[in-house]
Design an enzyme around this catalytic site. Structure first.
Site, PDB file in Angstrom:
ATOM      1  N   HIS A  70      27.000  -6.176 -28.321  1.00 54.60           N
ATOM      2  CA  HIS A  70      25.827  -7.020 -28.524  1.00 54.60           C
ATOM      3  C   HIS A  70      25.837  -8.180 -27.532  1.00 54.60           C
ATOM      4  O   HIS A  70      26.843  -8.876 -27.405  1.00 54.60           O
ATOM      5  CB  HIS A  70      25.817  -7.595 -29.947  1.00 54.60           C
ATOM      6  CG  HIS A  70      25.975  -6.564 -31.016  1.00 54.60           C
ATOM      7  ND1 HIS A  70      26.554  -6.855 -32.239  1.00 54.60           N
ATOM      8  CD2 HIS A  70      25.633  -5.245 -31.056  1.00 54.60           C
ATOM      9  CE1 HIS A  70      26.558  -5.762 -32.983  1.00 54.60           C
ATOM     10  NE2 HIS A  70      26.020  -4.774 -32.303  1.00 54.60           N
ATOM     11  N   TYR A 133      33.966 -16.700 -34.843  1.00 56.56           N
ATOM     12  CA  TYR A 133      33.298 -17.124 -33.611  1.00 56.56           C
ATOM     13  C   TYR A 133      32.363 -18.293 -33.872  1.00 56.56           C
ATOM     14  O   TYR A 133      31.701 -18.374 -34.900  1.00 56.56           O
ATOM     15  CB  TYR A 133      32.544 -15.962 -32.952  1.00 56.56           C
ATOM     16  CG  TYR A 133      31.570 -15.206 -33.817  1.00 56.56           C
ATOM     17  CD1 TYR A 133      30.200 -15.438 -33.721  1.00 56.56           C
ATOM     18  CD2 TYR A 133      32.013 -14.241 -34.720  1.00 56.56           C
ATOM     19  CE1 TYR A 133      29.295 -14.725 -34.496  1.00 56.56           C
ATOM     20  CE2 TYR A 133      31.127 -13.536 -35.506  1.00 56.56           C
ATOM     21  CZ  TYR A 133      29.761 -13.777 -35.388  1.00 56.56           C
ATOM     22  OH  TYR A 133      28.872 -13.080 -36.173  1.00 56.56           O
TER      23      TYR A 133
END
Length: 469
Positions: A70, A133
């Site tokens: 992605h 993240y």
């Protein structure tokens, strides 16, 4: 197993902007501790101060869980809290790096900075892996994303566990091959005030270049309370503010004062907040009117501001505001001449119509043509010059307005002696309304921008060229 005792360090990769960080992990019989994200230390190593706004954690039960590839329109700081992953990154941005691949194992002692547009994927190598993240934008259904198939033959990622044996979502299995991927474009450029003299010059300079938007006041009102939601600002990398209230005499009236402060200060303040919040480079055009004109040598960028009129005060206030934006260029100019009503064209018309004008001879400066301001702005952006204030005017011998007028008359084939030099006091002696004080000396030192590799146009030569069109 986590690697203890590392020194904090950064290692670049073949993908531009993708950087691996080794993290110190301190452990004992109780477990371990690390500084997973430490802004001051990591920016000192060269990491972009990317301004994270959200922290996400993906917990994976089994080894072999595979997710990606992605590419999102934001930057990411990727690490793991527990377990270990095999990470794969593919550059899906427009440009020569498109398709470049990098892979690495990440455990709690390593992290990686993933710039916007770089495809991100991982495969867990241990059960109970917590993949974490930081991102510098909130997820939005309106954002543009790009995807690549995990099994793409061109990328040829050597997955430790074959994809046929692992858990992959149906959506990830359906992503396109590299040849069908839509590359992620760079962040866009927005020119504000696109219907003004400088705005029109910027339109001419950028032409039909992709990724450049132009906004007039009708398109984007900087004083609107809804400005922060007027656009998806994270899609923009640069805002060039060519909008300003420039009616210096009217600014000395009650109505004009409000207008000048609204456009030149409140509007700029709103843009500055947006730029700072979204990591946007803000280019702001300033003026010689921030100085009082009492100097006897060209003004440098770091000379103290001392405006003497309302217009100059609003421009000085805007400079102070824009200087707080982490990524900013303040372009300070003078005696601007562009498309539309301007001094040079007025003198040419008077010359042709047989008028012998009285023109001020005790104000000294240099002409600056809008096409050269546009060229200078693009140079600063394209060259990656250090952020800050830059003087940008025409070069060459300083002139008075009367000198400019005589040059226009001579260039048009008329007798330059028809121009009658007068003092500023004489010129405005019979003025009906408030008159703003003008700097008597407006010459700006150009050495800083010249040091970046930019060559300012000679003002007198540019004036002659304009007369020969």
């Amino acid at each position: 197993m986590t690697d203890f005792g590392k020194t904090l360090s950064a290692t670049p990769t073949p993908i531009d902007g993708l950087v691996v960080f080794d993290l110190p992990v301190h452990g004992d019989a109780r477990g371990w501790f690390k500084e997973n994200w430490q802004r001051e230390k990591m920016t000192a190593l060269g990491l972009a101060d990317f301004g994270p706004v959200q922290n996400n954690i993906s917990f994976n039960d089994a080894a072999g869980t595979t997710r990606g590839i992605h590419a999102e329109p934001w930057d990411k700081w990727v690490s793991v809290a527990t377990g270990r992953i095999f990470g794969a990154w593919v550059d899906l941005r427009e440009g020569p790096g498109f398709g470049t691949v990098f892979t690495a194992e990440i455990d709690p002692s390593r992290a990686i900075f993933v710039p916007r547009g770089v495809g991100n994927a991982y495969q867990t190598l241990e059960p109970d892996t917590a993949y974490t993240y930081l991102v510098n934008d909130h997820w939005s259904p309106d954002a543009d994303y790009s995807f690549l198939n995990l099994a793409d033959e061109t990328a040829a990622i050597a997955w430790p566990i074959p994809l046929s044996e692992v858990e992959i979502s149906a959506k990830d299995r359906a992503h396109p091959r590299l040849s069908d991927v839509t590359p992620v474009p760079p962040r866009r450029v927005l020119v504000v005030g696109a219907d003004g003299q400088l705005g029109r010059a910027l339109r001419q300079s950028y032409g039909t270049a992709p990724g450049v938007d132009f906004a007039t006041r009708a398109d984007l009102d900087l004083t609107s309370p809804g400005l922060s939601d007027a656009r998806r600002w994270r899609d923009y990398g640069t805002i060039i503010n060519a909008a300003a209230y420039t009616r210096v005499d009217e600014a000395e009236t009650a109505v004009g004062r409000r207008g000048a402060w609204a456009a030149n200060v409140a509007g700029v303040s709103a843009l500055a907040r947006i730029a700072a919040a979204h990591g946007i480079t803000l280019v702001h055009v300033s003026s010689d009117y921030v100085f009082d004109g009492a100097a006897d040598a060209p003004y440098r960028e770091d000379d103290p501001l001392c405006p003497v009129g309302v217009y100059g005060q609003t421009k000085a206030a805007a400079d102070a505001i824009v200087a707080t934006v982490p990524r900013h260029y303040i372009v300070r100019t003078s005696w601007v001449i562009g498309e539309g009503k301007n001094f040079v064209d007025t003198m040419a018309r008077l010359a042709d119509n047989g008028v012998n004008p009285a023109v001020v001879s005790d104000q000294i400066g240099r002409l600056t043509f809008t096409e050269d301001i546009a060229r200078g702005i693009r140079h600063l952006l394209d060259s990656g010059a250090a952020y800050g204030v830059y003087n940008l005017t025409g070069d060459g011998e300083p002139m008075s307005w009367a000198d400019v007028a005589t040059a226009v008359f001579a260039g048009a084939g008329h007798d330059p002696d028809r121009v009658r030099p007068v003092s500023t006091a004489e010129y405005f002696a019979d003025a009906a309304g408030p008159i703003a004080p003008r700097p008597a000396y407006s010459v700006l030192d150009l050495s800083k921008i010249i040091a970046t590799g930019f060559t300012p146009a000679d003002a007198a030569a540019a004036l002659r060229a304009r007369g020969n069109r």
